[in-house]
Design an enzyme around this catalytic site. Sequence first.
Site, PDB file in Angstrom:
ATOM      1  N   HIS A  32      15.682   3.698   1.598  1.00 27.33           N
ATOM      2  CA  HIS A  32      15.262   3.446   0.203  1.00 27.33           C
ATOM      3  C   HIS A  32      15.640   4.659  -0.638  1.00 27.33           C
ATOM      4  O   HIS A  32      15.002   5.706  -0.552  1.00 27.33           O
ATOM      5  CB  HIS A  32      13.742   3.210   0.130  1.00 27.33           C
ATOM      6  CG  HIS A  32      13.263   2.896  -1.255  1.00 27.33           C
ATOM      7  ND1 HIS A  32      12.491   1.795  -1.540  1.00 27.33           N
ATOM      8  CD2 HIS A  32      13.443   3.517  -2.426  1.00 27.33           C
ATOM      9  CE1 HIS A  32      12.223   1.761  -2.832  1.00 27.33           C
ATOM     10  NE2 HIS A  32      12.785   2.813  -3.403  1.00 27.33           N
ATOM     11  N   HIS A  34      17.343   6.104  -4.606  1.00 23.66           N
ATOM     12  CA  HIS A  34      17.869   5.917  -5.967  1.00 23.66           C
ATOM     13  C   HIS A  34      19.008   6.903  -6.181  1.00 23.66           C
ATOM     14  O   HIS A  34      18.780   8.113  -6.192  1.00 23.66           O
ATOM     15  CB  HIS A  34      16.769   6.154  -7.009  1.00 23.66           C
ATOM     16  CG  HIS A  34      15.651   5.170  -6.883  1.00 23.66           C
ATOM     17  ND1 HIS A  34      15.646   3.960  -7.537  1.00 23.66           N
ATOM     18  CD2 HIS A  34      14.523   5.203  -6.139  1.00 23.66           C
ATOM     19  CE1 HIS A  34      14.551   3.289  -7.201  1.00 23.66           C
ATOM     20  NE2 HIS A  34      13.853   4.014  -6.354  1.00 23.66           N
ATOM     21  N   LYS A 124      16.077  -6.662  -3.966  1.00 27.84           N
ATOM     22  CA  LYS A 124      14.907  -5.867  -4.340  1.00 27.84           C
ATOM     23  C   LYS A 124      14.030  -6.622  -5.327  1.00 27.84           C
ATOM     24  O   LYS A 124      14.503  -7.082  -6.365  1.00 27.84           O
ATOM     25  CB  LYS A 124      15.387  -4.551  -4.964  1.00 27.84           C
ATOM     26  CG  LYS A 124      14.280  -3.640  -5.429  1.00 27.84           C
ATOM     27  CD  LYS A 124      13.500  -3.061  -4.269  1.00 27.84           C
ATOM     28  CE  LYS A 124      12.231  -2.394  -4.755  1.00 27.84           C
ATOM     29  NZ  LYS A 124      12.223  -0.963  -4.542  1.00 27.84           N
ATOM     30  N   HIS A 161       8.839  -3.785  -4.090  1.00 30.66           N
ATOM     31  CA  HIS A 161       7.982  -2.802  -4.774  1.00 30.66           C
ATOM     32  C   HIS A 161       6.629  -3.486  -4.903  1.00 30.66           C
ATOM     33  O   HIS A 161       6.455  -4.371  -5.742  1.00 30.66           O
ATOM     34  CB  HIS A 161       8.553  -2.420  -6.145  1.00 30.66           C
ATOM     35  CG  HIS A 161       7.719  -1.378  -6.829  1.00 30.66           C
ATOM     36  ND1 HIS A 161       8.126  -0.064  -6.978  1.00 30.66           N
ATOM     37  CD2 HIS A 161       6.466  -1.427  -7.333  1.00 30.66           C
ATOM     38  CE1 HIS A 161       7.170   0.635  -7.567  1.00 30.66           C
ATOM     39  NE2 HIS A 161       6.147  -0.173  -7.799  1.00 30.66           N
ATOM     40  N   HIS A 199       8.004   2.007   0.335  1.00 27.75           N
ATOM     41  CA  HIS A 199       7.146   3.152  -0.012  1.00 27.75           C
ATOM     42  C   HIS A 199       5.642   2.806   0.042  1.00 27.75           C
ATOM     43  O   HIS A 199       4.952   2.836  -0.963  1.00 27.75           O
ATOM     44  CB  HIS A 199       7.515   3.764  -1.365  1.00 27.75           C
ATOM     45  CG  HIS A 199       7.830   2.770  -2.464  1.00 27.75           C
ATOM     46  ND1 HIS A 199       6.969   1.770  -2.839  1.00 27.75           N
ATOM     47  CD2 HIS A 199       8.919   2.647  -3.258  1.00 27.75           C
ATOM     48  CE1 HIS A 199       7.529   1.083  -3.824  1.00 27.75           C
ATOM     49  NE2 HIS A 199       8.699   1.590  -4.091  1.00 27.75           N
ATOM     50  N   ASP A 272      12.780   7.203  -1.082  1.00 23.98           N
ATOM     51  CA  ASP A 272      12.511   6.873  -2.487  1.00 23.98           C
ATOM     52  C   ASP A 272      12.815   8.068  -3.388  1.00 23.98           C
ATOM     53  O   ASP A 272      12.169   8.247  -4.423  1.00 23.98           O
ATOM     54  CB  ASP A 272      11.074   6.380  -2.699  1.00 23.98           C
ATOM     55  CG  ASP A 272      10.912   5.660  -4.036  1.00 23.98           C
ATOM     56  OD1 ASP A 272      11.931   5.272  -4.637  1.00 23.98           O
ATOM     57  OD2 ASP A 272       9.765   5.492  -4.487  1.00 23.98           O
TER      58      ASP A 272
HETATM   59  O1  DOR Z   1       8.575   6.638  -8.737  1.00 24.61           O
HETATM   60  C1  DOR Z   1       9.433   5.772  -8.787  1.00 24.61           C
HETATM   61  N1  DOR Z   1      10.655   6.016  -9.304  1.00 24.61           N
HETATM   62  N2  DOR Z   1       9.140   4.567  -8.320  1.00 24.61           N
HETATM   63  C2  DOR Z   1       9.991   3.540  -8.472  1.00 24.61           C
HETATM   64  O2  DOR Z   1       9.675   2.470  -8.034  1.00 24.61           O
HETATM   65  C3  DOR Z   1      11.274   3.708  -9.208  1.00 24.61           C
HETATM   66  C4  DOR Z   1      11.714   5.090  -9.156  1.00 24.61           C
HETATM   67  C5  DOR Z   1      12.845   5.386 -10.119  1.00 24.61           C
HETATM   68  O3  DOR Z   1      13.788   4.604 -10.202  1.00 24.61           O
HETATM   69  O4  DOR Z   1      12.797   6.422 -10.791  1.00 24.61           O
HETATM   70 ZN    ZN Z   2      12.214   3.372  -5.303  1.00 23.37          ZN
END
Ligand code: DOR
Ligand code: ZN
Length: 371
Positions: A32, A34, A124, A161, A199, A272
């Site tokens: 997971h 970003h 997702k 999520h 998460h 995450d």
């Molecule tokens: O804290 C987070 N940041 N939770 C999420 O679900 C998305 C993520 C983000 O894309 O910044």
């Molecule tokens: Zn995330």
Amino acid sequence: MLDTLLALGSAFRDNVDMSSQNLTIVRPDDWHLHLRDGDAMQAVLLDTARRFGRAIVMPNLRPPVTTVELASAYRARILAALANVADTVQAKRFDPLMTLYLTDNMTPAEIEAAAASDFVHGVKLYPAGATTNSDSGVTDLMRCDAAIARMAELGLPLLVHGEVTNADVDVFDREAVFIDSVLLPLLTRHPDLRVVLEHITTAQGVAFVREGGANVAGTLTAHHLLYNRNAIFTGGIRPHYYCLPVLKREQHREALLEAATSGHRRFFLGTDSAPHARLTKEASCGCAGCYTSHAGIELYAEAFEQAGALDQLEAFASLNGPDWYGLPRNDGTITLLKQSWTVADTMSYVNNDVLVPLRAGEQVKWLLKQN
Ligand code: DOR
Ligand code: ZN
């Protein structure tokens, strides 16, 4: 020593203490992550590629990655950025595993195309409004029920999520309420649906995975294993510890740590890691997300060591994930040295701003050695 200095890259500040202990495990994956896009992606990509063989890349871009075609183009941009930054053979081999962003309008045909591709590994679910770039998320799961039915038939995982968005539900209860009011009914409708509760932050989330069948799994972040909600409020408001789902009480952290270190095969690593420029976090309404990829495996080693369970790290980080996703385990290994180092105060990022990594200016107790 030079190798280890190189391995730390931009997050490295200095090096303090040495000991002979080290730990070698099969190269891990991040289930997971970003990565963002463009220059922002280029700024962070190497942190992941140095440590992990693969990562499940989240689709919450603007606009979101809603089709196989968009996922293919995003993957090509990641590989092009990787060619620019990769400084080792291993980093060059990093394999981004793509996901689609579920919307009310997702069609069964798009699901079929995703399942037929060899690079889309999940879809997702962001409940609309739950978090960063979730405005196009699902307003009512029944609207995309036909697409979900197709996912269940084809074995394409739904990556969840797990938070309700109702303003009348306390922010600390949103995961538990989501499990009862959305997730369990969804699995009653589609008992074979492959689901990853992403998460996980609560004991209820842990119980959901434990009590689920072989089709149900969960990812755990390093920050939720290491911190409880006090971290957000220690001596003042600390925006770099703010993420969603938000850190919870100590009793929940303990449940997460127990799950991660228990040897249970359906819990695995998902950082995450979610980069945001400093000014968007240190703001009157700051973004959610902790950046952890600069120490993406090292922070987990700390958590497992704290629990006296370093022997369980390899299964959690490197074996359980590929086994559940039906992918081969990585070739090769990484080695972590029991050696403290200080995380940089900031890392370069985009828009003339910087990124503040988790533990900025503080020590991490394990150090990645370049193989
Ligand atoms: O804290 C987070 N940041 N939770 C999420 O679900 C998305 C993520 C983000 O894309 O910044
Ligand atoms: Zn995330």
